[in-house]
Design a protein around this motif. Structure first.
Motif, PDB file in Angstrom:
ATOM      1  N   HIS A 635       0.877  -1.170   0.000  1.00 20.65           N
ATOM      2  CA  HIS A 635       0.000   0.000   0.000  1.00 20.65           C
ATOM      3  C   HIS A 635       0.913   1.219   0.000  1.00 20.65           C
ATOM      4  O   HIS A 635       1.680   1.432   0.934  1.00 20.65           O
ATOM      5  CB  HIS A 635      -0.893   0.001   1.242  1.00 20.65           C
ATOM      6  N   VAL A 636       0.838   1.991  -1.056  1.00 18.82           N
ATOM      7  CA  VAL A 636       1.743   3.144  -1.173  1.00 18.82           C
ATOM      8  C   VAL A 636       0.953   4.417  -1.441  1.00 18.82           C
ATOM      9  O   VAL A 636      -0.207   4.359  -1.851  1.00 18.82           O
ATOM     10  CB  VAL A 636       2.764   2.943  -2.319  1.00 18.82           C
ATOM     11  N   SER A 637       1.613   5.527  -1.216  1.00 17.51           N
ATOM     12  CA  SER A 637       0.944   6.798  -1.479  1.00 17.51           C
ATOM     13  C   SER A 637       0.945   7.063  -2.986  1.00 17.51           C
ATOM     14  O   SER A 637       1.768   6.524  -3.715  1.00 17.51           O
ATOM     15  CB  SER A 637       1.633   7.942  -0.742  1.00 17.51           C
ATOM     16  N   TYR A 638       0.005   7.900  -3.396  1.00 11.70           N
ATOM     17  CA  TYR A 638      -0.088   8.214  -4.822  1.00 11.70           C
ATOM     18  C   TYR A 638       1.178   8.895  -5.339  1.00 11.70           C
ATOM     19  O   TYR A 638       1.452   8.886  -6.529  1.00 11.70           O
ATOM     20  CB  TYR A 638      -1.299   9.115  -5.089  1.00 11.70           C
ATOM     21  N   THR A 639       1.933   9.475  -4.422  1.00  8.43           N
ATOM     22  CA  THR A 639       3.135  10.194  -4.852  1.00  8.43           C
ATOM     23  C   THR A 639       4.379   9.319  -4.780  1.00  8.43           C
ATOM     24  O   THR A 639       5.489   9.780  -5.059  1.00  8.43           O
ATOM     25  CB  THR A 639       3.347  11.452  -3.991  1.00  8.43           C
ATOM     26  N   HIS A 640       4.225   8.065  -4.408  1.00  3.49           N
ATOM     27  CA  HIS A 640       5.354   7.124  -4.426  1.00  3.49           C
ATOM     28  C   HIS A 640       5.925   7.066  -5.842  1.00  3.49           C
ATOM     29  O   HIS A 640       5.193   6.983  -6.823  1.00  3.49           O
ATOM     30  CB  HIS A 640       4.869   5.736  -3.985  1.00  3.49           C
ATOM     31  N   VAL A 641       7.242   7.092  -5.933  1.00  2.28           N
ATOM     32  CA  VAL A 641       7.886   7.091  -7.255  1.00  2.28           C
ATOM     33  C   VAL A 641       8.263   5.671  -7.656  1.00  2.28           C
ATOM     34  O   VAL A 641       8.950   4.951  -6.921  1.00  2.28           O
ATOM     35  CB  VAL A 641       9.128   8.003  -7.257  1.00  2.28           C
ATOM     36  N   HIS A 643       9.903   2.614 -10.179  1.00  2.00           N
ATOM     37  CA  HIS A 643      11.198   2.438 -10.843  1.00  2.00           C
ATOM     38  C   HIS A 643      11.214   3.177 -12.174  1.00  2.00           C
ATOM     39  O   HIS A 643      12.247   3.620 -12.643  1.00  2.00           O
ATOM     40  CB  HIS A 643      11.475   0.951 -11.087  1.00  2.00           C
ATOM     41  N   SER A 644      10.039   3.308 -12.743  1.00  2.00           N
ATOM     42  CA  SER A 644       9.952   4.004 -14.034  1.00  2.00           C
ATOM     43  C   SER A 644      10.235   5.490 -13.893  1.00  2.00           C
ATOM     44  O   SER A 644      10.391   6.182 -14.893  1.00  2.00           O
ATOM     45  CB  SER A 644       8.550   3.819 -14.615  1.00  2.00           C
ATOM     46  N   GLY A 645      10.266   5.982 -12.657  1.00  2.00           N
ATOM     47  CA  GLY A 645      10.512   7.402 -12.437  1.00  2.00           C
ATOM     48  C   GLY A 645       9.224   8.205 -12.287  1.00  2.00           C
ATOM     49  O   GLY A 645       9.251   9.375 -11.910  1.00  2.00           O
ATOM     50  N   LYS A 646       8.098   7.556 -12.586  1.00  2.00           N
ATOM     51  CA  LYS A 646       6.819   8.254 -12.449  1.00  2.00           C
ATOM     52  C   LYS A 646       6.220   8.025 -11.064  1.00  2.00           C
ATOM     53  O   LYS A 646       6.475   6.991 -10.444  1.00  2.00           O
ATOM     54  CB  LYS A 646       5.829   7.714 -13.481  1.00  2.00           C
ATOM     55  N   THR A 647       5.369   8.958 -10.651  1.00  2.00           N
ATOM     56  CA  THR A 647       4.599   8.694  -9.435  1.00  2.00           C
ATOM     57  C   THR A 647       3.508   7.682  -9.762  1.00  2.00           C
ATOM     58  O   THR A 647       3.134   7.519 -10.931  1.00  2.00           O
ATOM     59  CB  THR A 647       3.926   9.974  -8.902  1.00  2.00           C
ATOM     60  N   VAL A 648       2.995   7.061  -8.715  1.00  2.21           N
ATOM     61  CA  VAL A 648       1.916   6.090  -8.904  1.00  2.21           C
ATOM     62  C   VAL A 648       0.720   6.746  -9.594  1.00  2.21           C
ATOM     63  O   VAL A 648       0.171   6.201 -10.562  1.00  2.21           O
ATOM     64  CB  VAL A 648       1.500   5.482  -7.552  1.00  2.21           C
ATOM     65  N   ILE A 649       0.337   7.927  -9.139  1.00  2.00           N
ATOM     66  CA  ILE A 649      -0.863   8.555  -9.712  1.00  2.00           C
ATOM     67  C   ILE A 649      -0.626   8.933 -11.171  1.00  2.00           C
ATOM     68  O   ILE A 649      -1.494   8.743 -12.025  1.00  2.00           O
ATOM     69  CB  ILE A 649      -1.324   9.784  -8.864  1.00  2.00           C
ATOM     70  N   GLN A 650       0.574   9.441 -11.457  1.00  2.00           N
ATOM     71  CA  GLN A 650       0.847   9.815 -12.858  1.00  2.00           C
ATOM     72  C   GLN A 650       0.931   8.574 -13.733  1.00  2.00           C
ATOM     73  O   GLN A 650       0.493   8.583 -14.889  1.00  2.00           O
ATOM     74  CB  GLN A 650       2.141  10.645 -12.942  1.00  2.00           C
ATOM     75  N   HIS A 651       1.452   7.489 -13.146  1.00  2.00           N
ATOM     76  CA  HIS A 651       1.483   6.222 -13.880  1.00  2.00           C
ATOM     77  C   HIS A 651       0.062   5.790 -14.223  1.00  2.00           C
ATOM     78  O   HIS A 651      -0.210   5.335 -15.340  1.00  2.00           O
ATOM     79  CB  HIS A 651       2.169   5.142 -13.038  1.00  2.00           C
ATOM     80  N   ILE A 652      -0.831   5.915 -13.259  1.00  2.00           N
ATOM     81  CA  ILE A 652      -2.227   5.531 -13.511  1.00  2.00           C
ATOM     82  C   ILE A 652      -2.795   6.359 -14.661  1.00  2.00           C
ATOM     83  O   ILE A 652      -3.340   5.830 -15.627  1.00  2.00           O
ATOM     84  CB  ILE A 652      -3.081   5.691 -12.229  1.00  2.00           C
ATOM     85  N   TYR A 653      -2.634   7.679 -14.563  1.00  2.00           N
ATOM     86  CA  TYR A 653      -3.164   8.538 -15.636  1.00  2.00           C
ATOM     87  C   TYR A 653      -2.533   8.168 -16.982  1.00  2.00           C
ATOM     88  O   TYR A 653      -3.229   7.982 -17.975  1.00  2.00           O
ATOM     89  CB  TYR A 653      -2.883  10.011 -15.333  1.00  2.00           C
ATOM     90  N   ASP A 654      -1.205   8.083 -17.000  1.00  4.54           N
ATOM     91  CA  ASP A 654      -0.504   7.866 -18.272  1.00  4.54           C
ATOM     92  C   ASP A 654      -0.885   6.534 -18.909  1.00  4.54           C
ATOM     93  O   ASP A 654      -1.197   6.458 -20.091  1.00  4.54           O
ATOM     94  CB  ASP A 654       1.017   7.914 -18.060  1.00  4.54           C
ATOM     95  N   THR A 655      -0.843   5.475 -18.112  1.00  2.00           N
ATOM     96  CA  THR A 655      -1.118   4.168 -18.709  1.00  2.00           C
ATOM     97  C   THR A 655      -2.557   4.092 -19.194  1.00  2.00           C
ATOM     98  O   THR A 655      -2.829   3.449 -20.205  1.00  2.00           O
ATOM     99  CB  THR A 655      -0.872   3.023 -17.707  1.00  2.00           C
ATOM    100  N   HIS A 656      -3.448   4.752 -18.486  1.00  2.00           N
ATOM    101  CA  HIS A 656      -4.837   4.657 -18.924  1.00  2.00           C
ATOM    102  C   HIS A 656      -5.098   5.447 -20.194  1.00  2.00           C
ATOM    103  O   HIS A 656      -5.768   4.973 -21.103  1.00  2.00           O
ATOM    104  CB  HIS A 656      -5.788   5.010 -17.772  1.00  2.00           C
TER     105      HIS A 656
END
Lengths: 722, 722
Positions: A635-641, A643-656
């Motif tokens: 369980h991590v925060s949305y701002t966890h970075v 390995h890809s260098g992205k935050t979790v939340i930005q990863h969610i937005y980008d991948t979607h």
């Protein structure tokens, strides 16, 4: 696509060979089919034998693809023979004095065009326990005549060799200097149907059952035969035809009411080397018998099963055995009587032992009435917690059937920790071809890359390099029975699989579990060329579509391995909280700060400990846990970075956003194939891709909106989120 | 509770009177039933008449409650008569010379014990158009004999008077010096059944249909008769028996296949003063006829309906008319042909006009394929936007049927702005007795307080004091037809309503729409005493449980008027995002900062503008919008402070914890009644209250967890949120 008796032949579409050079070559090569009957010269084969199927397939294939009709003879007479022989037959032939010269040849090197099988290879193949299904397919010179030798330990092997040969012809490959030695990686190569006798299919997305309708077997079994051909052509050798959830009517499949017809279906499959199994109801002694108990240690129950199993074998002498879903999702089982799963399975195994039958016992056992408020209970732990302590307690004709992951066929899960953790218990791995959680055959999702990742996973069970595929093949622990099974994706739709491109999963499943070294790309290439087109541009494009599709689906659905987020019950379409407050043990725990399930040893559910040390450490540490499984383990925060260098939340937005766009591009790509694909297939796939494109957008918007509304963190690219 | 033919009699349980004093009084009062047949002395009544029902009810009730059997005579002979007479009859009697002395008496004051009806009252009652159902029930002195006079404009009125008298006896009230003048507030007092002919009931929570099974009418219609008695006893005078969603089989109810049996059912209801209507399929001309259109302006369609309606009246001469759900949730309607709802309804009205039939045309029309991303479309606006502009265009035998709120029977909604906005169009208000969104008869939710709030709502349509109840009664605009209807909560369960306490809603519905000035408390008191017990402690306790129950249910479900948050389709149980990303136009827009739907004119959907100025301003301004509707009209931050002084988020936490605790207390309270309630009812209600208590906790935890996870704001009392 649902017209009765109007189905396609899948990848067995034997079109006339287009390349005229090749056609000429085949014409010269396929003049004669040579059979040796028990070493004798008698050419006729038993109509009900597997060998007969091999001959018929060759005849049919050659007729359709080459336009000729080879003669069938008991000895080599012409150039261009296809000689089907078992090792026994070839040995007999070799020991025959008429074969003396051939024996000499075998001891010495020969020129290139005279390549032939070596005795060493024959011996090696023969000795390998699992290789009863193996075969050699080789250019062969005999008595000065040139031809092809199809050599195997068994008639099944010869059938597989015949299909292999036909596949090469379908793909218009040169057969010059052929030398192929094949031996299946896995002993049990199985399919499980979740068909109900009312004709419905649990998690079926290709129409009604091909086996059942209105609580009876279908009257016309022509389609079952064609299905057996499809399965055999890719090496499948075992099947269950009824749902693991065995309801009232299906419970009676092992009674005189239905057994004769079960036997008929078994015969159809038998001719194609596919052994029939049945899913059974653990409470049968109560529901079918006069007993008031199904307690596995009760003598009356033991006796009841012994007599019942005898009754089955009286009708089906080569019955494979039974598949059991016990104490799972409200199904009855030994827990009712305070017995262990070993008690439960062994009792059945004892009844099956005299006939060589086996028990496939599913490990999909968990608490399906969990309180969502209870964060200590972890469904992922359940199979291991239930079964691993029982290692060594199961009879040697029991095989534990274990889903590939600890949850339930999500688009991404870690590999089940049970693989490699039960050295003394036979195991079979269960995949799901039917796309329950991967787009339900409305979305294209070629699953071979997923399966290859799973099979290639290093469990470290016996040190580095203990791959899942070697455990399942029995190589690692020398299991008596083992292999791979999968939930079928087939129904009465004319194209078998609802989405035509989903045929690639059925085809590929058979090919992969036969030979786990085959690449996803090779398999896709084969299937496309066999089924759709030989056009180079089209093959390349469709192959890339297939290869990308799993990753695309993963991108626009639940992120970073956390799974679920689907609509309850039917499991189609996005619903982030669909299973969040449910009894099913399937949570993501998203709040305004973060998301994911803490399954660490340190302060989570401790699930990571079920893995061998190297993997336990890999998953336990945030620093080493693979991105794609991060939210499964942490369980991590949305701002966890990441390995890809992205935050979790930005990863969610980008991948979607990317996933939805890629899904749309699949459609765009397909549209370029209009003049390269048969119109009916082109239009059908186009329709599905339109739905996928729109539905991927819905997934994207719902997942992104959910996380944006919850986190309040803006997309760095300011794209439209609702 | 589902044993066939083993149902209870609801509130018509005629137990022997317990109070011996009272029993003696009744004994003396009920010696003779006097009937005047058309002013003559002939005592016999037509078996099929409503008057016959009245007499039978009196006989049965007196027999069971008093233990006597009054004689039935054509004239007053004894002390203790019950004289049933219409105004016509009494006038004839008065003009008769034998009645001369009586006439004199009527002109002069009489001693208390000789109270009798005044001619002024009779005249006033008679002249009031709607009062054909009104009645007088009065202690009466005639030719020196003391008795009771039941006087009415119609036989229905006499039946209502009889039930009224029996109710007084059931409650063991003194009949000394009785003087009751009743006239129903509403003309149409209706129930809609959503029963399907396969026996299922859409939104039914009390078992299968009492009308249909296996696509036929039930064979034994005894229960329908008992149902008619229950309805008549509370003043219901109209009914539809089939679902507004008219499927294939039900479409044929207006054909010869079913009409005869529809007629039989109509006869059963007719004897109890209940007029039968049918829900019809707007596409009938296509589905039943040979037409390829249902265009209301097409002459063939008009003709088809005229002939069809004639066919219905040939069988049922007093057929009430039709209920139509058109262009709503995928039902067919005039929109298909680019016609308006007025076109559609008027065509049917024309066909019904010759027979005095009416069209009930539902206004539940909205876009049920909305894109959740589109925040401009507002389902709440739909009914008004569709219908208000058509005011004055409907025929005078069309009645628009309007749900109480703009959405769909939520536990809390504002009142529909259509009430008071169509002075030139007949309207009928639709309540929902069946507890679709209010606990599905597993939770106790006494709906009278909700209905009273709605009926008492001031629309300001004709200035201050234009209450909904006066619009529906026709008083405000002088509608030709108007009244109140409701979706029934009845099924084949032995107690009629699944939850026995849900009977109170059916009973109360009838009582309230007859007399909107009755308080929720009075009605509850009556129902409890008639149905459950006369024990003072028990009556008081159960009454308080009922009176609190709606508020309790509101507390632990969706907060502050925003609605929904239920599981899709079946609508039972919490699911905060269940309808959030759906096509149904039912959103709460919760994000990490706040929640609610902005329906303001200023920067929202503009829905507030549909109200008359005073209400528009009330709802538009944050400062004046009532707390309980805040999130219906406004999107506010979780830290917004309510009039109550609490923040929105703290209000959510507090009400949910309190609501769940109160639900538990309902159970605790009920348990104190063990020796005061019949065991079978005690146990049944206890079981339901246990489920409610547990389920309320689930609601509480899910709603609170959702908002805590989303807002991140802690409960000031630090209670456990997950």
């Amino acid at each position: 696509m649902q017209l009765e008796k109007c189905w396609d032949q899948g990848w067995l579409r034997y079109h006339l060979v287009q390349d005229q050079e090749r056609l000429k070559e085949y014409n010269q090569l396929f003049t004669q089919i040579v059979l040796m009957k028990e070493g004798s010269a008698a050419g006729l084969v038993d109509e009900s034998s597997i060998l007969s199927s091999a001959v018929k397939e060759l005849e049919q294939g050659i007729k359709q693809m080459v336009g000729t009709k080879p003669s069938i003879d008991a000895e080599v007479k012409l150039d261009g023979f296809i000689w089907l022989a078992t090792f026994e037959q070839i040995e007999a032939a070799l020991s025959d004095e008429r074969m003396a010269s051939r024996a000499t040849e075998l001891q010495n090197p020969v020129p290139e065009q005279d390549i032939r099988v070596s005795m060493d290879e024959i011996e090696a193949l023969k000795k390998r326990q699992k290789s009863t299904d193996g075969y050699v397919l080789e250019s062969f010179l005999f008595r000065g005549k040139k031809g092809l030798l199809l050599l195997a330990n068994s008639e099944s092997g010869l059938l597989y060799a015949a299909f292999h040969l036909l596949r090469l012809v379908q793909m218009e490959q040169s057969l010059d200097g052929l030398k192929i030695v094949e031996s299946p990686k896995n002993q049990l190569r199985m399919l499980n149907h979740w068909d109900n006798m009312d004709g419905s299919i649990e998690r079926g997305y290709a129409g009604q059952s091909i086996f059942f309708e209105r609580n009876r077997f279908v009257a016309d079994k022509g389609r079952i035969k064609d299905y057996a051909r499809l399965l055999s052509s890719v090496g499948i050798n075992a099947i269950t035809i009824n749902n693991v959830n065995v309801h009232a009517v299906e419970t009676k499949l092992i009674t005189s009411e239905y057994l004769a017809e079960v036997g008929q279906v078994a015969s159809i499959f038998r001719r194609y080397g596919v052994q029939l199994f049945l899913s059974i109801n653990y409470a049968s002694p109560i529901q079918l018998g006069d007993l008031d108990t199904a307690d596995p240690l009760d003598e009356r129950v033991k006796l009841w099963w012994k007599e019942k199993i005898k009754e089955v074998y009286d009708v089906i002498p080569d019955f494979g055995g039974v598949l059991v879903k016990a104490d799972s999702e409200h199904r009855p089982g030994p827990f009712t009587y305070n017995r262990t799963h070993a008690d439960g399975a062994n009792m059945l195994a004892e009844a099956l032992r005299p006939y060589g039958g086996i028990v496939l016992w599913r490990c999909f056992v968990y608490n399906c009435m969990q309180d969502w408020r209870d964060r200590r209970t972890d469904r992922a732990r359940a199979a291991y917690d239930h079964f691993q302590p029982l290692d060594g307690q199961f009879a040697d004709n029991v095989v534990l059937q274990i889903k590939n992951g600890p949850m339930d066929f999500q688009v991404r899960e870690p590999v089940s920790p049970l693989f490699g953790s039960m050295p003394n218990t036979n195991q079979i791995l269960e995949f799901q071809i039917t796309q329950e959680y991967t787009g339900q055959q409305k979305h294209v999702c070629y699953l071979l890359p997923q399966w290859k990742e799973i099979l290639g996973f290093d469990t470290y069970a016996k040190g580095k390099g203990t791959l899942v595929q070697d455990i399942m093949s029995g190589d690692t622990y020398g299991y008596r029975y083992s292999g791979i099974t999968a939930v079928a994706n087939v129904g009465a739709d004319s194209n078998w699989t609802g989405h035509t491109l989903a045929q690639a999963n059925l085809y590929g499943y058979g090919r992969l579990i036969w030979n786990t070294t085959l690449s996803s790309e090779t398999i896709a290439d084969e299937w496309i060329r066999l089924t759709l087109t030989a056009d180079k541009y089209a093959v390349q494009l469709i192959k890339q579509m297939l290869l990308d599709s799993w990753s695309i689906y993963e991108q626009y659905t639940s992120p970073l391995g956390v799974g679920w987020m689907v609509n309850p019950e039917h499991h189609y379409g996005p619903n982030v909280d669909g299973y969040e407050y449910s009894v099913w043990g399937t949570y993501h725990y998203a709040d305004h700060q973060g998301v994911g399930v803490n399954r660490t040893k340190k302060n989570g559910t401790g699930y990571t400990e079920q893995y061998h040390t190297e993997n336990a450490q890999l998953f336990e540490a945030l620093g080493s846990c693979p991105d794609e499984l991060l939210l499964f383990f942490h369980h991590v925060s949305y701002t966890h970075v990441l390995h890809s260098g992205k935050t979790v939340i930005q990863h969610i937005y980008d991948t979607h956003f990317e996933g939805a766009e890629c899904a749309h591009q699949l459609l765009v790509q397909w549209l370029t194939l209009e003049d390269k694909i048969e119109p009916v297939i082109f239009e059908h796939v186009k329709g599905r891709l339109i739905e996928q494109s729109e539905h991927a957008k819905e997934w994207c918007d719902r997942i992104n909106s959910y996380f944006y509304r919850k986190s309040g963190i803006a997309d760095t690219q300011n794209r439209l989120i609702y």
